[in-house]
Design a protein around this motif. Structure first.
Motif, mmCIF file in Angstrom:
data_model
loop_
_atom_site.group_PDB
_atom_site.id
_atom_site.type_symbol
_atom_site.label_atom_id
_atom_site.label_comp_id
_atom_site.label_asym_id
_atom_site.label_seq_id
_atom_site.Cartn_x
_atom_site.Cartn_y
_atom_site.Cartn_z
ATOM 1 N N ARG A 101 0.856 -1.192 0.000
ATOM 2 C CA ARG A 101 0.000 0.000 0.000
ATOM 3 C C ARG A 101 0.885 1.232 0.000
ATOM 4 O O ARG A 101 1.830 1.330 0.769
ATOM 5 N N ILE A 103 0.679 5.329 0.507
ATOM 6 C CA ILE A 103 -0.180 6.305 1.174
ATOM 7 C C ILE A 103 0.354 7.693 0.878
ATOM 8 O O ILE A 103 1.555 7.948 1.032
ATOM 9 N N SER A 105 -0.360 11.620 2.144
ATOM 10 C CA SER A 105 -1.046 12.336 3.211
ATOM 11 C C SER A 105 -0.676 13.813 3.185
ATOM 12 O O SER A 105 0.477 14.168 2.925
ATOM 13 N N GLU A 110 -5.780 11.340 3.880
ATOM 14 C CA GLU A 110 -4.914 10.395 3.184
ATOM 15 C C GLU A 110 -5.617 9.797 1.972
ATOM 16 O O GLU A 110 -6.842 9.685 1.959
ATOM 17 N N THR A 111 -4.803 9.396 1.002
ATOM 18 C CA THR A 111 -5.272 8.635 -0.140
ATOM 19 C C THR A 111 -4.392 7.397 -0.240
ATOM 20 O O THR A 111 -3.170 7.502 -0.126
ATOM 21 N N ASN A 112 -5.006 6.220 -0.430
ATOM 22 C CA ASN A 112 -4.278 4.953 -0.509
ATOM 23 C C ASN A 112 -4.411 4.352 -1.898
ATOM 24 O O ASN A 112 -5.414 4.550 -2.577
#
Length: 127
Positions: A101, A103, A105, A110-112
């Motif tokens: 993953r 990430i 931020s 946050e966007t994953n």
């Protein structure tokens, strides 16, 4: 007259989550380094406060895995007012299916993005 009790006024403008672009699913042999890339942009909110305030950053983590993963490097330092970019090499200890993953931020949102990596055993010695 319009009165609103107990409601918090909206932020003007509202903070938006970072936009993240990253590597797709991959295949690699165990023990060989795999190049992964990620880049993120942000709206600049929330505004940094103080000299140690953060900014936009990216980090790779192991989400699920049958073995260990070493990222070199695993994260960026926070940046302000510009896109964040991370090019890293991941090395896998054993064959199997790994879920990584990435990430992005901005310190608040946050966007994953998940990447499936299929790791095979290397060619047999002596072939």
């Amino acid at each position: 007259m319009n009165l609103s009790f107990g409601a918090t006024p909206p932020l003007d403008p509202p903070n938006l989550a970072p936009v993240l672009t990253a590597s797709g699913d991959q295949n690699i042999e165990a023990g060989k380094p795999l190049k992964l890339t990620a880049s993120a942009t942000d709206d600049g909110l929330p505004k940094p406060r103080g000299p140690r305030a953060g900014g936009l950053w990216i980090r790779w983590i192991v989400y699920r895995a049958p073995g260990e993963v070493i990222f070199d490097p695993d994260r960026t330092t926070p940046v302000r007012g510009q896109p964040a970019e991370l090019s890293t090499e991941a090395t896998f200890s054993a064959p199997g299916t790994y879920w990584l993953r990435v990430i992005a931020s901005d310190g608040m949102l946050e966007t994953n993005h998940d990447v499936r990596v299929t790791v095979t055993s290397g060619p047999s010695a002596g072939r």
